[in-house]
Write a protein that holds these residues in place. Sequence first.
Motif, short mmCIF file in Angstrom:
data_model
loop_
_atom_site.label_atom_id
_atom_site.label_comp_id
_atom_site.label_asym_id
_atom_site.label_seq_id
_atom_site.Cartn_x
_atom_site.Cartn_y
_atom_site.Cartn_z
N ARG A 115 -9.29 -3.98 4.46
CA ARG A 115 -8.50 -4.68 3.44
C ARG A 115 -8.06 -6.06 3.94
N ASP A 152 -2.70 -1.80 -4.98
CA ASP A 152 -3.99 -2.21 -4.40
C ASP A 152 -3.81 -3.59 -3.76
N LEU A 157 0.82 -1.21 0.00
CA LEU A 157 0.00 0.00 0.00
C LEU A 157 0.86 1.26 0.00
N SER A 158 1.99 1.21 0.70
CA SER A 158 2.86 2.39 0.75
C SER A 158 3.48 2.69 -0.60
N TYR A 186 -4.15 3.23 6.62
CA TYR A 186 -4.78 2.36 5.64
C TYR A 186 -6.03 1.69 6.20
N ARG A 235 -4.47 -6.56 -0.68
CA ARG A 235 -5.43 -7.07 0.29
C ARG A 235 -4.84 -8.31 0.96
#
Length: 345
Positions: free
Chosen positions: A260, A233, A228-229, A256, A235
Amino acid sequence: MENILNKAEVYPASSAAIERIDEGETIEPQHFHYLYTFACHENELQLCEMELSTLLQTDLTINNAGSSYVWSERCILPGRSPFIHGRLDVLGQGDAVAELLPVAREIRLNPDETFKVACLKAGDAVPDYDQARKLERDIGMCIRGTAQMKKPKVTFGLIKTHQKWLLGQWTESDKSWQVHQQKPQNYSTGFGVALARALVNIAVPEAEAQHRLLDPCCGMGTVVIEALSMGIDARGNDLNALAVRGARVNLPHFGYDAQRITLGDMKELEGSYDSAIFDMPYNLCSVLPDHEQRAMLMKLRELCGRAVIVSTERVQEHLLEAGWTIERYGTVRKSAFVRHIWVCS
């Protein structure tokens, strides 16, 4: 930039004098050259090779652990990798620093841009302190602009590789991702942040917001946070309710969405992902029957077309039986603890 030298080879580059290059853009090698300096511990040597070869799209063999450098046609933010120290956008090269003085005279800075010149502590022949300061002064005196040693807007780097001196614009690696080491929830057997970051780079060398990455046994969410960083996308899922609870604390801590992370058996997951990072459960794999291990790998094959699979055991036969093609293999060690890494498609 005009080639005004007979001895020094001059390259246009993404310096203040020319233009900025976006991350991930591939440039023709005769026009743009990027040199990345990096370092790794001997226990991480194979991981470092795997990551940099994939991320920079170049063949790389590291003969010895420690500090080194690699050329690439790809321009990436050096902070993507836990191993890269910085990127040099090469403006020119010569047999001696004196041959680079005309190159320095052609550099044009914006009025509000201050600069400094630094001899990089890398390469094949690092000058001593006095020599380095002299070389920095010689180049700096040729650059039209305001020198500022403490917090310059632009840094130019000098480095000697093989028998050539290189001058270019230097971009230091942003290590702000290291703050992710301070997660509220953690456990000792999980991935370290640097390892997780390297695995994400192997799985997704060209980070894009539309790229969907799955971590089906995500633990405390370390891989998901690193992805994410980078704008991916990502999960995560885990069968362990305590791990999911911890991950749902960790993600919001860094801004975040906790949603997720899902709780459940990975064999019940649905959907389609571009790639996955699968850390096979250590305490489970040793007691699971072979057909159960294959079932997990076959389910992963249904979910995505590319995966980085990590295990404390050698499971290559199961990978092949599950329909995976092994592209690359390596290990990373921590004392006597060995993780096996397969890049599969």
